[in-house]
Scaffold this motif. Structure first.
Motif, mmCIF file in Angstrom:
data_model
loop_
_atom_site.group_PDB
_atom_site.id
_atom_site.type_symbol
_atom_site.label_atom_id
_atom_site.label_comp_id
_atom_site.label_asym_id
_atom_site.label_seq_id
_atom_site.Cartn_x
_atom_site.Cartn_y
_atom_site.Cartn_z
ATOM 1 N N GLU A 172 8.808 -1.641 -8.121
ATOM 2 C CA GLU A 172 8.003 -0.558 -8.713
ATOM 3 C C GLU A 172 6.564 -0.637 -8.219
ATOM 4 O OE1 GLU A 172 8.505 0.767 -13.139
ATOM 5 O OE2 GLU A 172 9.282 -1.248 -12.927
ATOM 6 N N PHE A 173 6.034 -1.872 -8.198
ATOM 7 C CA PHE A 173 4.649 -2.061 -7.761
ATOM 8 C C PHE A 173 4.484 -1.605 -6.314
ATOM 9 C CE2 PHE A 173 1.110 -4.371 -5.913
ATOM 10 C CZ PHE A 173 0.136 -4.240 -6.863
ATOM 11 N N ARG A 174 5.456 -1.966 -5.459
ATOM 12 C CA ARG A 174 5.381 -1.584 -4.041
ATOM 13 C C ARG A 174 5.419 -0.061 -3.898
ATOM 14 N NH1 ARG A 174 8.966 -5.922 -3.186
ATOM 15 N NH2 ARG A 174 10.718 -4.540 -2.804
ATOM 16 N N ALA A 185 1.947 -9.525 -6.464
ATOM 17 C CA ALA A 185 2.606 -8.478 -7.264
ATOM 18 C C ALA A 185 3.676 -7.745 -6.454
ATOM 19 C CB ALA A 185 1.561 -7.484 -7.769
ATOM 20 N N MET A 186 3.499 -7.727 -5.114
ATOM 21 C CA MET A 186 4.500 -7.072 -4.267
ATOM 22 C C MET A 186 5.773 -7.910 -4.156
ATOM 23 S SD MET A 186 2.075 -5.669 -1.197
ATOM 24 C CE MET A 186 3.373 -5.095 -0.122
ATOM 25 N N PHE A 187 5.630 -9.240 -4.295
ATOM 26 C CA PHE A 187 6.782 -10.131 -4.098
ATOM 27 C C PHE A 187 7.422 -10.595 -5.417
ATOM 28 C CE2 PHE A 187 4.593 -10.730 0.008
ATOM 29 C CZ PHE A 187 5.636 -10.424 0.854
ATOM 30 N N PHE A 188 6.608 -10.732 -6.467
ATOM 31 C CA PHE A 188 7.122 -11.283 -7.726
ATOM 32 C C PHE A 188 7.031 -10.252 -8.849
ATOM 33 C CE2 PHE A 188 5.455 -14.862 -5.241
ATOM 34 C CZ PHE A 188 6.605 -15.623 -5.138
ATOM 35 N N ASP A 189 8.099 -10.144 -9.622
ATOM 36 C CA ASP A 189 8.141 -9.183 -10.728
ATOM 37 C C ASP A 189 7.100 -9.524 -11.792
ATOM 38 O OD1 ASP A 189 10.195 -7.904 -9.518
ATOM 39 O OD2 ASP A 189 11.781 -8.811 -10.733
ATOM 40 N N GLY A 190 6.537 -8.494 -12.407
ATOM 41 C CA GLY A 190 5.677 -8.695 -13.562
ATOM 42 C C GLY A 190 6.534 -8.790 -14.811
ATOM 43 N N SER A 191 5.873 -8.978 -15.973
ATOM 44 C CA SER A 191 6.663 -9.134 -17.197
ATOM 45 C C SER A 191 7.361 -7.829 -17.580
ATOM 46 C CB SER A 191 5.762 -9.606 -18.339
ATOM 47 O OG SER A 191 4.748 -8.669 -18.557
ATOM 48 N N VAL A 234 -0.166 -1.855 3.113
ATOM 49 C CA VAL A 234 0.845 -0.806 3.295
ATOM 50 C C VAL A 234 1.834 -1.211 4.394
ATOM 51 C CG1 VAL A 234 1.133 1.558 4.139
ATOM 52 C CG2 VAL A 234 -0.525 1.093 2.362
ATOM 53 N N ALA A 235 1.319 -1.841 5.467
ATOM 54 C CA ALA A 235 2.196 -2.272 6.572
ATOM 55 C C ALA A 235 3.189 -3.331 6.081
ATOM 56 C CB ALA A 235 1.354 -2.825 7.715
ATOM 57 N N ILE A 236 2.715 -4.241 5.212
ATOM 58 C CA ILE A 236 3.629 -5.260 4.661
ATOM 59 C C ILE A 236 4.718 -4.582 3.842
ATOM 60 C CG2 ILE A 236 3.784 -7.198 3.032
ATOM 61 C CD1 ILE A 236 0.973 -8.014 4.020
ATOM 62 N N ASP A 237 4.320 -3.545 3.091
ATOM 63 C CA ASP A 237 5.311 -2.805 2.304
ATOM 64 C C ASP A 237 6.335 -2.125 3.207
ATOM 65 O OD1 ASP A 237 6.395 -1.607 -0.094
ATOM 66 O OD2 ASP A 237 5.559 0.264 0.669
ATOM 67 N N VAL A 238 5.868 -1.568 4.333
ATOM 68 C CA VAL A 238 6.790 -0.922 5.284
ATOM 69 C C VAL A 238 7.775 -1.952 5.838
ATOM 70 C CG1 VAL A 238 6.929 0.209 7.541
ATOM 71 C CG2 VAL A 238 5.212 0.933 5.900
ATOM 72 N N SER A 239 7.230 -3.167 6.136
ATOM 73 C CA SER A 239 8.109 -4.207 6.688
ATOM 74 C C SER A 239 9.161 -4.653 5.673
ATOM 75 C CB SER A 239 7.276 -5.406 7.139
ATOM 76 O OG SER A 239 6.769 -6.076 6.006
ATOM 77 N N MET A 240 8.886 -4.367 4.376
ATOM 78 C CA MET A 240 9.866 -4.737 3.339
ATOM 79 C C MET A 240 10.784 -3.569 2.995
ATOM 80 S SD MET A 240 7.358 -6.943 0.887
ATOM 81 C CE MET A 240 8.600 -7.451 -0.275
ATOM 82 N N GLY A 241 10.721 -2.530 3.790
ATOM 83 C CA GLY A 241 11.647 -1.420 3.578
ATOM 84 C C GLY A 241 11.049 -0.227 2.872
ATOM 85 N N GLY A 242 9.782 -0.317 2.488
ATOM 86 C CA GLY A 242 9.125 0.816 1.835
ATOM 87 C C GLY A 242 8.760 1.869 2.868
#
Lengths: 151, 259
Positions: free
Chosen positions: B193-195, B181-187, A23-31
């Motif tokens: 969306e995943f994030r 999955a957080m960094f690369f899009d799925g098919s 979750v913290a990584i997601d926050v760092s990416m703007g989430g």
């Protein structure tokens, strides 16, 4: 005693930490935390409370043969579940506190149940993987000789 | 048949019959019929997208059907891994351990291919909405549980460091899949969306655990308050001389032998 408490705290930390890191990584990416997340938390809590309560009430009915199925705990559990249902109804219908992208009360409740079915299946499968791998790791070690007499 | 009644008949009633069948299975009296009922109801839930296509709830049944193959493969693999090892009862051939490991890895790869490959569950021509609920929840919870099991092994077990490291490694692998999955899009689903669903998955996990915990605590309070209000059972009278003599005679008849 203190060591035991510290161990439990560490276990809770070990379970929470990976989730917090992701979750913290997601926050760092703007989430970030949005209203929908709170709604999902509330819906998951209330739905799992009511569904688990119903399963435990079924447990009272099916496994109470030896106690002649006393009525009092059955009624007590029914009232506890009824409280959960009333809170769910109140929070979904008043000010849309827990209403997600659904048209109304009924569709939200049905969606909650299916959502719980899916997330429950995901959690059960994850538990199967973790518990199975733990036992596989334990049984993978060659037999240890604890006492000389065993040989 | 009215759409609402069709959904009740083909999806909701079978869904309710699953726990009832499982209760029957766990009872001593009618195990077989309980298992048959639960399995039949589960099949009806999984085929509900075809029996009652108008209902939105059937997306859940469709997802369960979609993950049935990888889940069964994973269960088979873990069974082989556990019982192919050093167990006193029900031990399998040692090759079961290797085949089980491969089956488990293949199951996880299949799930990853459902995200990045062409196996994504498609429902009504689009990605099944529950797939993006299932996938992050599974990844997050397995990461968490493997880390917990790793620390529990090394904390409570004796000389379990290497086993603990294996589990920590699995936890890192599952976290790595989630990060990918957080960094690369799925098919069919984007990384964004995943994030977004990662937060919802965390809310799902904490909410479900809190709800289940609250329910079990309520159940315990209800049972405790009932049991604590029960009258104490009447004490029995002390045995008479005649009864004592009878018991002593029985005991004497069993004393003897070579030692």
């Amino acid at each position: 005693m203190n060591e035991g408490k510290a161990s439990w705290k560490l276990l809770v930390m070990a379970a929470m930490l990976p989730i917090l890191v992701l979750v913290a990584i997601d926050v760092s990416m703007g989430g970030g935390f949005v209203d929908e997340d709170f709604k999902r938390f509330g819906n998951a809590l209330l739905t799992s409370y009511v569904v688990m309560g119903l399963l435990l009430m079924g447990n009272l009915f099916f496994y109470a043969d030896s106690r002649h199925r006393p009525l009092a705990p059955f009624v007590g559990m029914f009232l506890a579940i009824a409280v959960g249902v009333i809170i769910t109804w109140a929070l979904i219908s008043n000010d849309d506190l827990l209403l997600e992208a659904n048209s109304g009360m009924r569709s939200q409740v049905l969606s909650n149940i299916v959502h719980l079915l899916v997330s429950g299946a995901a959690m059960l499968l994850a538990a199967l993987l973790a518990i199975g791998t733990t036992f596989a790791a334990i049984t993978g070690r060659s037999k240890m000789v604890l006492f000389e007499e065993e040989e | 048949m009215d759409e609402m009644w069709a959904a009740a008949f083909w999806f909701w009633i079978p869904l309710m019959l699953i726990p009832i069948g499982l209760y029957g299975y766990l009872r001593d009296s009618n195990r077989k019929s309980g298992l048959v009922l639960a399995l039949f109801a589960l099949i009806l839930v999984m085929v509900s997208p075809w029996t009652v296509p108008s209902s939105d709830s059937t997306a859940g049944g469709h997802l369960l059907l979609s993950i049935l193959g990888p889940s069964a493969l994973m269960a088979y693999g873990l069974y082989g891994m556990v019982f192919g090892g050093n167990v006193p009862v029900g031990r399998l051939d040692s090759s079961a351990r290797w085949s089980g490991s491969i089956a488990t890895v293949v199951a996880i790869v299949l799930m990853a291919m459902m995200h990045w490959g062409s196996f994504t569950p498609i429902w009504r021509g689009d990605v099944n909405p529950y797939w993006i609920v299932f996938w992050p929840t599974f990844l997050m919870f397995s990461t968490s549980l493997c880390a917990l099991a790793s620390l529990a092994l090394v904390g409570f077990g004796s000389e379990r460091l290497s086993e603990s490291l294996n589990l920590a490694g699995l936890s890192v692998v599952m976290a790595g899949i989630a990060l990918t999955a957080m960094f690369f899009d799925g098919s069919n689903t984007s990384a964004e969306e995943f994030r977004g669903h990662l937060w919802l998955a965390a809310a799902d996990i904490f909410g479900t655990l809190a709800g289940v915990g609250a329910s079990i605590a309520t159940f315990a309070i209800v049972i405790w308050s009932y049991e604590s209000n029960l009258p104490t059972p009447p004490t029995t009278d002390a045995p008479t001389d005649e009864e004592v003599k009878h018991v002593v005679a029985i005991a004497k008849s069993h004393i003897g032998g070579e030692e």
